[in-house]
Design an enzyme around this catalytic site. Sequence first.
Site, mmCIF file in Angstrom:
data_model
loop_
_atom_site.group_PDB
_atom_site.id
_atom_site.type_symbol
_atom_site.label_atom_id
_atom_site.label_comp_id
_atom_site.label_asym_id
_atom_site.label_seq_id
_atom_site.Cartn_x
_atom_site.Cartn_y
_atom_site.Cartn_z
ATOM 1 N N ASP A 41 64.275 43.183 37.835
ATOM 2 C CA ASP A 41 64.666 44.507 37.537
ATOM 3 C C ASP A 41 63.205 45.116 37.636
ATOM 4 O OD1 ASP A 41 67.187 43.983 37.602
ATOM 5 O OD2 ASP A 41 67.466 44.676 35.327
ATOM 6 N N ALA A 43 60.281 44.195 39.199
ATOM 7 C CA ALA A 43 59.734 44.315 40.446
ATOM 8 C C ALA A 43 60.591 45.357 41.434
ATOM 9 C CB ALA A 43 59.882 43.182 41.080
ATOM 10 N N TYR A 44 61.888 45.572 41.093
ATOM 11 C CA TYR A 44 62.727 46.278 42.013
ATOM 12 C C TYR A 44 62.383 47.779 41.481
ATOM 13 C CZ TYR A 44 66.424 49.068 43.909
ATOM 14 O OH TYR A 44 67.110 49.991 44.641
ATOM 15 N N LYS A 121 72.215 51.288 26.999
ATOM 16 C CA LYS A 121 72.475 50.840 28.189
ATOM 17 C C LYS A 121 72.721 49.548 28.297
ATOM 18 C CE LYS A 121 70.899 52.391 32.871
ATOM 19 N NZ LYS A 121 71.364 50.970 33.420
ATOM 20 N N ARG A 142 82.265 49.408 40.933
ATOM 21 C CA ARG A 142 81.725 50.614 41.369
ATOM 22 C C ARG A 142 81.786 50.673 42.714
ATOM 23 N NH1 ARG A 142 75.995 53.096 39.278
ATOM 24 N NH2 ARG A 142 75.469 51.108 39.854
ATOM 25 N N CYS A 419 58.438 6.331 24.372
ATOM 26 C CA CYS A 419 57.865 7.644 23.612
ATOM 27 C C CYS A 419 56.558 7.965 23.945
ATOM 28 C CB CYS A 419 57.791 7.121 22.128
ATOM 29 S SG CYS A 419 56.945 8.299 20.945
ATOM 30 N N CYS A 422 53.904 7.150 21.039
ATOM 31 C CA CYS A 422 53.050 5.818 20.703
ATOM 32 C C CYS A 422 53.574 4.781 21.700
ATOM 33 C CB CYS A 422 53.552 5.633 19.271
ATOM 34 S SG CYS A 422 55.588 5.309 19.028
#
Length: 712
Positions: A41, A43-44, A121, A142, A419, A422
Site C-alpha cells: 500500500d 509503495a502504491y 477505515k 464494488r 541442537c 550444544c
Amino acid sequence: MVAMTNSAAVLADAAAYAAAVEEASLAAAAYYATGESALDDDAYDRLARGIAAYEADHPEEVLADSPTGKVAGGAAVGDVPHTVPMLSLDNVFSAEQFVTWTASLERRIGRPVTAWSVEPKLDGLAVAARYRDGRFERLITRGDGTAGEDVSHAAGAVVGLPERLAEPVTIEVRGEILMTNEQFAQGNAIRTEHGGAPFANPRNGAAGTLRAKDRAYRVETTFFAYGALPLPDSGELGEALAELPHSEVLAYVAGLGVHTAAGTAVAPLRATTVEEVQARVDGIGALRAALPFGIDGIVIKADLAADQQEAGSGTRAPRWAVAYKLPAVEKITRLLAVEWNVGRTGIIAPRAVLEPVEIDGSTVGYATLHNPADITRRDLRLGDQVMVYKAGDIIPRIEAPVVHLRTGDETPIAFPESCPQCGSEIDASEQRWRCTRGRDCRLVASVSYAAGRDQLDIEGLGSTRVVQLVDAGLVADFADLFTLRREQLLALDRMGETSTDNLLAAIETARTRPLSRVFCALGVRGTGRSMSRRIARHFATMDRIVAADAESLQRVDGIGKEKAAAVVAELVELAPLIGKLVAAGVSMTEPGATPPPDPGTEEAAAPATADAGAPGGDAATGSALPLAGMTVVVTGAMSGALEKLSRNQMNELIERAGGKSSSSVSRRTTLLVAGEKAGSKRAKAEDLGVRIAVPEEFAELVGAFLTAGEEA
Ligand code: IVH
C-alpha cells in the site's frame, strides 16, 4: 498526533509519468481483481502521489487511465450495475490537511459542520449487500464503482451478513468485507492443508475468498457495514433513510442484525468539533496495533443528512467524507535467512532474518516465526518476498509469503538436525522443538535469569560470574547457589574477600524472597513475572502449587486449559530442582496470601471467583485494600516515592494493595498511573475515559503498602 510523512515518487518527465501511470494501473487492477498487487500500500500511495504531483504541474499531459481520475480500483469486473455509484474517498495524511479539508467543506456548504462521525477505515473490500423484504438477495463487489461482480455464492461464509434481517425491509447495506487476524490464520492453515498457496495478507485473503467458487473447504470472512441506502422499491424507508444522520443509519442497520464496528474498541463515535475528531483519530491510531482486524485509517464523515446533501459528491469521492490515512504497517520484503535460537528452557525457536525494511517509523530486520511446523504450514522459503506486519510496539510478524512474486529461485528452509546450541539431540515430538538437555543446555542463561532483578535479585551475580561458577563445576542449577561455600568462591579468579562476602550476603537475602519471585526464577514456560505473582498469591505455598492439578491451576486468572497442562508437566520436570531449593532453606511461601480452601470442602466446591488471582482468603479483608477490584496499568517514568521501583515492583505493589496489574489499557482498566513521557497508553486511556493518576497521587493511595513491600 497521527501524521504521515511519506514522500511522493518524483517523476522527471512525461515518459516517467506514463510508466508510473501504467505501473499504478496494473497494480490497482491486480489489487481489486485478485488482491495480488506487486506493490504494498505504501509503495502504491507514493506512486499515486507522484502521479498527482506531476499532473498538477502538467495538467495538459494527464492520461486517461491515470489512477487519479477515476474511482480507485478501476478494473472493470462484473456486470451488476450499482443503483448509486460506489465511490472512493479522498485522503488526508496529517492534522493540517484535515483542518484544510474541513474548512473547504464548510465553505462549500456555507456553515460550520457541527456533527461528525469518526469511524475506522476497515482494510478490506467494499461490497453492497441487497436485501428484499428482509431476505438476503445479492452480494456485489464494488468493481469499477458503477458495476460490480455478483459474489452472492460467498455470502454464507461471511460473518455479520444475516440471511434474514430483523425487519422485512428492502435495503442495500454497504460495507467492507475483511478477514480478522484469527480468520486469516485459520484460512491460511486450511488452505495450505489443501495444497493451496497462502494469502499474503488478510485483505488478499478476503478478496480471494469472495471470488472463489467450488472450494473444498470453508474460509470465513467478516462484514462490517458502514452505510445503507434504499433500493428502487424500498418504499417509505427510502425517504426515512435520506433524512437520518449517518450515525443513526448505522444504528438502524445494526438493529436489523447486520454487523457494524459498533461493538469494537474503535466503534464509530460522534464528535462536534475538529478537536474532538482529532482526539478520536489519535485514539483510534493508538488502538490499531491491538485490534483483532486491520484498519488503514480513520473515516470522518459529516453526520447530518443535510450537510451531506449540500456538499454533494464528485465523480470519484463524496465531498462530505474523507479518509485520514494511518501509516502503512505492512511492507513486502525478502526473507534472507532463518536463525535457530535456543531459549532458556531449551526451546529451539526459529527467527526470520529480513532484508531491513522501514515500517511505521522503525527499521524491521527480524520477525518471529513460532515453530518449525509454522514454517511448513505457511510454506515459507528462503528468498521469498514476504508480507511483514508491524504496528505500535508489537513484535513484527510475517503474514505470509507473496507467492505470486516467486521467481523459482527460492529454496527450502533447512531445519536443524541437532541442537544449535550444544549439539545434543532434538526432541521434535511436539510443535515446539526442544533440546533434549532441556534447561541444562542453557544453564548459564537459566541461572542468570533466576538471579535477575525481577526474580531472586542477587546483586553481583552477572552472567560472567555465572559462567565462572558453571565452568568451575560449582553450579549445575540455581539451587546450587544456596550451598556455595566461602572458600569455593575465594578460589575463583577475580573474587576477593569483599566481593565474596557481598555475594554470599546477597544469596542469603535471596533465600528469603517471596514465593512469587522464587517461582518466577524457576522459569516455567509461559509464566513470566505477572503470572508467577498470580500463581503464588493464589496458592500461597510451593507445596500447593506443586500439588495442583490442571483443573485447579485454571482457577488462576489468565491460565487456560492448555497453559495449565503445560505448567503441570513442567513442574513435574522441575520437581528435583524444587526439592533442592526446599532443602537449601529457600522461602516457599507468599507473604500476605491465604491459600485456597482444601479440595473437598464446601467452599472449594463453589465456583471460582472472578478474580481468582487475588489472594485466596482475601474475601474478608479484600474490601479494606485500597485497590480492591481495580485493574491498574503503569506507564511512563515513575517519580517521588515510586521513583526507584522497577515495573515489576510497581506491579507487585499494585497486587499487594489488592489490585490487578496489567500492561495494556482497555475498557477494563480502572486506573492508569501515568508518569513523565507517558505515550500511547495515556492517549488510549484518555480516549476510553479511564481515570489517570500521576505517580504522587498513586503513592498516596497505596502508601501503607509501599513500605510493607520493601520489607517483604
Ligand atoms: S464510506 C461514499 N466508511 O475505503 C463513501 N468507507 O478508500 C464511501 N472503507 O471505498 C465509503 N472503511 O471501501 C466508508 N468506515 C468506512 C470505511 C470505508 C473502509 C473503504 C471503502 C471505500 C474506501 C475508500
